[in-house]
Design an enzyme around this catalytic site. Structure first.
Site, mmCIF file in Angstrom:
data_model
loop_
_atom_site.group_PDB
_atom_site.id
_atom_site.type_symbol
_atom_site.label_atom_id
_atom_site.label_comp_id
_atom_site.label_asym_id
_atom_site.label_seq_id
_atom_site.Cartn_x
_atom_site.Cartn_y
_atom_site.Cartn_z
ATOM 1 N N SER A 412 0.813 -1.210 0.000
ATOM 2 C CA SER A 412 0.000 0.000 0.000
ATOM 3 C C SER A 412 0.851 1.266 0.000
ATOM 4 O O SER A 412 1.528 1.563 -0.978
ATOM 5 C CB SER A 412 -0.957 -0.051 1.197
ATOM 6 O OG SER A 412 -1.969 0.912 1.101
ATOM 7 N N ASP A 423 10.228 6.019 -9.878
ATOM 8 C CA ASP A 423 9.821 6.737 -11.091
ATOM 9 C C ASP A 423 10.580 8.047 -11.265
ATOM 10 O O ASP A 423 10.894 8.447 -12.390
ATOM 11 C CB ASP A 423 8.313 7.002 -11.062
ATOM 12 C CG ASP A 423 7.495 5.733 -11.267
ATOM 13 O OD1 ASP A 423 8.081 4.728 -11.712
ATOM 14 O OD2 ASP A 423 6.288 5.749 -10.970
ATOM 15 N N LYS A 438 -0.682 -4.353 -3.117
ATOM 16 C CA LYS A 438 -1.974 -3.765 -2.716
ATOM 17 C C LYS A 438 -2.027 -2.341 -3.245
ATOM 18 O O LYS A 438 -1.412 -1.431 -2.704
ATOM 19 C CB LYS A 438 -2.139 -3.754 -1.199
ATOM 20 C CG LYS A 438 -3.450 -3.097 -0.732
ATOM 21 C CD LYS A 438 -3.505 -2.945 0.766
ATOM 22 C CE LYS A 438 -4.773 -2.213 1.193
ATOM 23 N NZ LYS A 438 -4.803 -0.796 0.787
#
Length: 653
Positions: A412, A423, A438
């Site tokens: 999560s 990224d 998740k």
């Protein structure tokens, strides 16, 4: 779906219900439960639950009968514990046979342990040598006590209310694996985890032969220790809320006893009926106080290697929803970074292993500590446009080399943070083959009789707990979901849990992976050397044999995890030797030839030394870090990053 999940949740080993029970109940209810959800008379739960209780109690009788007679361990037979793909037993005889093999395996395991103990002590003068028949009887007695405790715990815990909560969760979890129903006491436990605090008495409990006892005191002079009437090893017999009738906790699990002792308010009264070591019984009244879960908060250390490395461990992205001035993980991490910068660190490790997530706003703020303003992640509900969650602070608290440690339990919010760092090419992610996967967002909706609660039709009704409802998915800024796939580290290191099937992708109710258009963002300007660092790190790993050997042993465990286990003592010993040898190899491979040099930050010394239990916990924590092979490898990655960035800076000058 609900019928199948509820019966499996009650009887996951398929050893309680008969196949005829399931067929009969299915024929009657599997097409009616949806009508009951929408308001028709509730019948399915009571029928299923009543039959389950009846069959469960029958099984307890089986167990006692089976343990009343000796077992023959020379017989060549086996037992299968992975019963997910198998059917329920056809009749009583088949069900009893399942229990016979399971019980026999438990007795065999204890019997072999007793034989090994006898062999180990055979040359000691004062050791009493016992015959195999005696050891076999003692093994059965040991298993019987354990099964009696299990039976008592089940009878205590599996009340109609508890099983109804299981039924409601069978409904909610058919939507996705994270839409949960919380009964009031479980909602309180959830809030305690998120806030990092609870109201209790400052004592840890333990189960000792089925008795709930005081294990130790927590914190500095909390209510239990402060009272002077409670001591370590006192047995708790009953727990009472204020002047209410106390609850007899015979057969309770420790977790259930803890729920009764903790309360919703500071200063509320809890009464413990305890038995002292001398046998006297007394009632002790205590007023609950605020207990902070220090193990759930961020903490840091310094690792002295080729370069000075800062290390921050964050177990949860916590946030005290009830208190605006309460604990916030992003603030705490920022404070730890400031302390580490004062130590003149050259690189930083953020350890998110085992971090199951938490507050979405907190992870956005925390990622913003490492980048200039920009998007951190995207969230999108059904039939709506994606919303970009941004860091709007142009300040960057830490600009140096950065690594993030993850494993298969990182989920999560942890995955949002790792994905954002990856990224932006802000740092390198190090860990197991992938994170948990998740990629969904939940909101907790109270079912309490609150004037502001639109779901509460009757404002005088009792508190019914809360629903944690999945409303959105979140996506990386590159457009891909973390749902199912998780985050794949830049540098993959195999670990012991890799072969186990418990990630999101292993749950049949999980929502699918998808992607949306990427957000507008610029990668970190000074990270152009990270690709070279990854290549160099893998070259170093491949030159050594430690992680390749770890992987081969893990692969063997995976290949043998669903096999049948022999009930023949000779074959059992051979199987156990293989298992023990494999785990021993993993233990040896995971040991560092030389411990890392890990020290506390100077600024933390006074706080750590303020309490004896805190000093001991810190000592154990530093010891664990010092011998952690995965931290050691991550330090090596950071060393490579530091050298590479210094070389790049020199070349540019």
């Amino acid at each position: 779906m609900v019928f199948k999940k509820f019966t499996q949740d009650l009887d996951d080993e398929k050893s309680i219900f008969l196949k005829s029970d399931i067929d009969s109940l299915s024929q009657k209810f599997d097409s009616k439960i949806d009508d009951e959800i929408h308001g028709s008379e509730l019948q399915s739960f009571f029928s299923i639950n009543d039959l389950y209780i009846k069959r469960r109690d029958e099984s307890f009788v089986f167990i006692n009968e089976l343990l009343s007679k000796p077992f023959d361990f020379s017989k060549d037979e086996s037992v299968q514990f992975e019963r997910e793909k198998l059917d329920f037993p056809k009749n009583d005889a088949e069900r009893k046979e399942l229990w016979r093999k399971s019980i026999k395996y438990s007795v065999l395991s204890r019997f072999v342990d007793l034989q090994d103990e006898r062999e180990k002590n055979k040359d000691k003068k004062d050791y009493v040598q016992k015959a195999d028949s005696t050891l076999e009887r003692e093994a059965r007695d040991y298993v019987k006590k354990r099964m009696d405790r299990m039976a008592a715990a089940k009878k205590t815990h599996e009340t109609t209310d508890e099983n109804f909560s299981t039924f409601v969760n069978a409904i909610t979890l058919s939507m996705d694996p994270h839409t949960d129903y919380f009964p009031p006491v479980d909602k309180r436990s959830f809030d305690e985890t998120m806030s990092g605090k609870f109201y209790g008495i400052g004592a840890q409990l333990k189960d000792e032969d089925g008795k709930i006892k005081i294990a130790s005191f927590v914190g500095s002079m909390m209510p239990a220790e402060r009272s002077g009437n409670i001591a370590v090893d006192d047995e708790i017999l009953k727990i009472g809320e204020g002047k209410n009738e106390p609850v007899d906790i015979s057969g309770f699990a420790v977790t259930d006893a803890v729920k009764l002792i903790r309360g919703a308010e500071k200063g509320s009264e809890v009464r413990l009926t305890i038995r002292k070591a001398d046998g006297t019984i007394k009632v002790v009244s205590l007023l609950r106080d605020e207990i902070k879960l220090e193990d759930t908060f961020a903490k840091s250390a310094v690792i002295n290697s080729d370069h000075k490395i800062g290390y921050i461990y964050l177990p949860d992205f916590y946030l005290d929803f009830q208190n605006p001035n309460g604990a916030k993980s992003s603030n705490d991490v920022a404070k730890e970074i400031e302390k580490l910068k004062a130590e003149n660190i050259e690189g930083l490790i953020i350890d998110l292993r085992g971090n199951g997530g938490g507050s979405l706003p907190e992870v956005v703020k925390m990622a913003g500590l490492f980048i200039e303003d920009g998007p951190i992640c995207q969230v999108k509900g059904r039939d709506e446009k994606a919303t970009v969650l941004r860091d709007r602070d142009k300040n960057v608290l830490y600009t140096g080399p950065l690594t993030v440690m993850v494993d298969e339990m990182s989920a999560s919010a942890s995955e949002i943070f790792a994905a954002a760092i990856q990224d932006y090419k802000r740092g390198l992610i190090v860990g197991s083959t992938s994170t948990y996967g998740k990629g969904t967002v939940q909101r907790t909706i109270p079912l309490s009789p609150d004037a502001d609660n639109p779901l509460s039709a009757n404002k005088n009704a009792e508190d019914l707990g809360a629903l944690k409802l999945t409303l959105q998915k979140f996506y990386r800024i590159n457009g891909g979901a973390t749902q199912l796939k998780g985050v794949t580290p830049d540098i993959i290191l195999p670990d012991r849990l890799d072969y186990l099937k418990f990630r999101e992708k292993d749950n049949t109710a999980a929502l699918p992976w998808d992607e949306i258009p990427k957000a507008d963002y610029q990668t970190w300007s000074s990270s152009s050397t990270n690709d070279a660092v990854v290549t160099e790190t893998y070259d170093q790993i491949n030159k050594g044999s430690v992680f390749s050997k770890i992987k081969s042993n893990i692969d063997w465990l995976g290949a043998n995890s669903e096999k049948e286990y022999s009930l023949n003592i000779t074959k059992y010993r051979e199987e156990q030797k293989q298992l023990k040898d494999t785990y021993k190899k993993l233990d040896e491979l995971s040991k560092l030839p030389k411990d890392l040099s890990v020290k506390n930050i100077a600024a933390d010394t006074v706080t750590i030394n303020a309490a004896k239990d805190r000093m001991e916990k810190n000592k154990q924590w530093i010891k664990r870090l010092s011998g952690d092979i995965y931290i050691d490898e991550t330090v090596k990655v950071l060393n490579n990053m530091i050298v590479s960035q210094k070389a790049l800076a020199k070349a540019n000058n």
